[in-house]
Design an enzyme around this catalytic site. Structure first.
Site, PDB file in Angstrom:
ATOM      1  N   SER A  23       0.833  -1.196   0.000  1.00 21.68           N
ATOM      2  CA  SER A  23       0.000   0.000   0.000  1.00 21.68           C
ATOM      3  C   SER A  23       0.870   1.250   0.000  1.00 21.68           C
ATOM      4  O   SER A  23       1.998   1.237   0.528  1.00 21.68           O
ATOM      5  CB  SER A  23      -0.909   0.023   1.242  1.00 21.68           C
ATOM      6  OG  SER A  23      -1.580   1.271   1.342  1.00 21.68           O
ATOM      7  N   TYR A  60      -2.794  -0.646   9.990  1.00 17.96           N
ATOM      8  CA  TYR A  60      -2.757  -1.138   8.615  1.00 17.96           C
ATOM      9  C   TYR A  60      -1.395  -0.845   7.986  1.00 17.96           C
ATOM     10  O   TYR A  60      -0.808  -1.705   7.322  1.00 17.96           O
ATOM     11  CB  TYR A  60      -3.875  -0.473   7.823  1.00 17.96           C
ATOM     12  CG  TYR A  60      -3.909  -0.817   6.347  1.00 17.96           C
ATOM     13  CD1 TYR A  60      -4.337  -2.062   5.917  1.00 17.96           C
ATOM     14  CD2 TYR A  60      -3.522   0.128   5.390  1.00 17.96           C
ATOM     15  CE1 TYR A  60      -4.378  -2.373   4.566  1.00 17.96           C
ATOM     16  CE2 TYR A  60      -3.565  -0.174   4.041  1.00 17.96           C
ATOM     17  CZ  TYR A  60      -3.996  -1.425   3.635  1.00 17.96           C
ATOM     18  OH  TYR A  60      -4.039  -1.728   2.292  1.00 17.96           O
TER      19      TYR A  60
END
Length: 257
Positions: free
Chosen positions: A149, A162
Site C-alpha cells: 500500500s 494497517y
C-alpha cells in the site's frame, strides 16, 4: 504473457471483488488458469470465475478464512479440493498473488488490541504462512506478488495498524526475493494508493469532494481503478518481468510526489 505460460496456474487471494477480481481477470486473459480465493462472499467469487470462463478463460473459486489460526492449512486444503474438481490438482503454481487484506481504522490511542491482532492475522500472518506452506507447490521460475500500500510512503495516522502490516509485507517481499532467487522465483510488491473499490465506496463513491481531493493529490489527476493495479500485477507475472525481483512498485498514480 508468452505462449509458454499458457495454462499455467495462478492463485489470487481475496479475489472476489475489487483489485483481486481485476487481477484474476487479467491473468486469465494472459492464459493462466486462475484459482479465485475468497473469504466470505462465495457468490461474488463464483461470478468472477464465471465471467472469466464466459470470456474464454479458465478459473475456479475456493474458500478459506484467512483470519483463522489454521489459515494456511485450510487455504491449501480448500485449494486442493477445488483444483481436483477443476482437473488441475498437482499441477505446479506459477503465480501467487497475496492480495487479501483488511483495513481497520483507528489512531494508536483508539485502536483496539483485538482489531490489531485480527488485521495482523489476515494481512501478515496469512500471506507468510501461505507462502511457507506453498513453497513446494510453486514452480521454479514462478512469481510471487504481494499487494502492499502507498501508506508505507505516505503517513495516515488514522490507519497506523494497517500501515504497519504493509510495512511488514514489504520487508517480507525483499527478504523472500533473496531467499528464492536460486530457484528463479521473483518476488515483488505492488503498492496502490486510493482505488475505487467496494472497500472505499462508503466515503468515496458519490462524494464529489472526496473524489476531487484524491484526484488532486495524484500527479495523474484522477482516482485509481482496479485495472490500473491489475495491469501492473499482470506485467510482474509475465516473462517480460523476469529480471525484476525484490522491488516495490509504487502504484499510487504519483500521489503526494
Amino acid at each position: 504473457m508468452s505462449e509458454t505460460h499458457k495454462d499455467h496456474i495462478a492463485v489470487v487471494t481475496g479475489a472476489s471483488r475489487g483489485i483481486g477480481a481485476a487481477i484474476s481477470s487479467q491473468l486469465a486473459t494472459a492464459g493462466l488458469t486462475v484459482a479465485v480465493h475468497y473469504g466470505h462472499d462465495g457468490k461474488a467469487a463464483a461470478e468472477v470465475a464465471a465471467s472469466i470462463e464466459a470470456a474464454g478463460g479458465k478459473a475456479f473459486p475456493f474458500q478459506a478464512d484467512l483470519g483463522a489460526d489454521t489459515a494456511a492449512q485450510d487455504f491449501w486444503a480448500a485449494y486442493d479440493k477445488a483444483a481436483a474438481e477443476a482437473g488441475v490438482l498437482n499441477q505446479p503454481i506459477h503465480v501467487l498473488v497475496n492480495n487479501a487484506g483488511v483495513t481497520l481504522r483507528g489512531a494508536i490511542e483508539d485502536f483496539s488490541r483485538e482489531d490489531f491482532l485480527t488485521q495482523q492475522a489476515i494481512n501478515v500472518n496469512a500471506p507468510y504462512f501461505i507462502v511457507k506452506e506453498g513453497l513446494t507447490r510453486i514452480a521454479n521460475g514462478g512469481r510471487i506478488i504481494n499487494i502492499s500500500s502507498g501508506v508505507t510512503r505516505i503517513a495516515f495516522p488514522e490507519i497506523i495498524g494497517y500501515a504497519l502490516t504493509k510495512g511488514a509485507i514489504e520487508a517480507f517481499t525483499l527478504t523472500l526475493a533473496k531467499h528464492l532467487g536460486p530457484r528463479e522465483i521473483t518476488v515483488n510488491s505492488v503498492a496502490p494508493g486510493v482505488v475505487d473499490t467496494d472497500i472505499n465506496a462508503g466515503w468515496l463513491r458519490g462524494n464529489e469532494e472526496a473524489q476531487a481531493g484524491v484526484a488532486a493529490s495524484s500527479a495523474l489527476g484522477r482516482v485509481g481503478q482496479p485495472d490500473d493495479i491489475a495491469s501492473i500485477v499482470a506485467f510482474l507475472a509475465s516473462n517480460e518481468a523476469r529480471w525484476i525481483t525484490g522491488q516495490k512498485i509504487d502504484a499510487t498514480g504519483g500521489t503526494n510526489l
